[in-house]
Design a protein around this motif. Sequence first.
Motif, PDB file in Angstrom:
ATOM      1  N   GLU B   2      38.656  35.805  34.260  1.00 34.24           N
ATOM      2  CA  GLU B   2      37.941  34.811  35.051  1.00 34.24           C
ATOM      3  C   GLU B   2      38.925  33.911  35.806  1.00 34.24           C
ATOM      4  N   ASN B   3      38.532  33.537  37.017  1.00 31.74           N
ATOM      5  CA  ASN B   3      39.290  32.587  37.816  1.00 31.74           C
ATOM      6  C   ASN B   3      38.312  31.574  38.388  1.00 31.74           C
ATOM      7  N   GLU B   5      37.865  28.314  40.851  1.00 32.24           N
ATOM      8  CA  GLU B   5      38.423  27.491  41.910  1.00 32.24           C
ATOM      9  C   GLU B   5      37.580  26.223  42.054  1.00 32.24           C
ATOM     10  N   TYR B  25      33.491  30.893  40.901  1.00 39.40           N
ATOM     11  CA  TYR B  25      34.045  31.680  39.805  1.00 39.40           C
ATOM     12  C   TYR B  25      34.084  33.140  40.222  1.00 39.40           C
ATOM     13  N   SER B  26      34.848  33.935  39.495  1.00 42.28           N
ATOM     14  CA  SER B  26      35.058  35.322  39.928  1.00 42.28           C
ATOM     15  C   SER B  26      34.365  36.352  39.044  1.00 42.28           C
TER      16      SER B  26
END
Lengths: 113, 111
Positions: B2-3, B5, B25-26
Amino acid sequence: GAVVSQHPSRVICKSGTSVKIECRSLDFQATTMFWYRQFPKQSLMLMATSNEGSKATYEQGVEKDKFLINHASLTLSTLTVTSAHPEDSSFYICSASKNTEAFFGQGTRLTVV
Amino acid sequence: GENVEQHPSTLSVQEGDSAVIKCTYSDSASNYFPWYKQELGKGPQLIIDIRSNVGEKKDQRIAVTLNKTAKHFSLHITETQPEDSAVYFCAASNRDDKIIFGKGTRLHILP
């Protein structure tokens, strides 16, 4: 809610020594706890997942031999920073989940001199 | 993995006005989105959260919206007060309970 207690809140140690930080879930049992590190004015970075009765799972780039994690009971996880150096100075925070909600400790400010 | 921003990194609003912080979110498997407020020298405190089965949640002056399709969620604070000044973090989590944080927003409430 739930209470997670972290101790000590502040510690200063000499370079080369080891420091142990405790994280306790006071009113619930936690099979999993998490350890984070936060540098000044930055976000919390997950270091490792502490699993009761088994080995911790470390995030990429975190040295498992330097940051020893022990989760010997359902209410206690410890993080030991071994052979601490000034660059290890940081704010360390633990969390434990109850019903999928995360509760955080008060944090430990580590200063290595 | 997960990333998350988060933006803006700093936000100044006049007391009484509204503040909005946005995150993306990714990982489409993420299903829990908490928001935390952190004051200096303290651990983060949960202020509101939302799960992926709802689109909006409100608690007094604080509201959170979630757009699963676009993978973004936002925090709205209305009628801001001086005590709202702090650093706010959005976060995302999936079933393994790992909380992945955004980089934080420093909110200043101007008198």
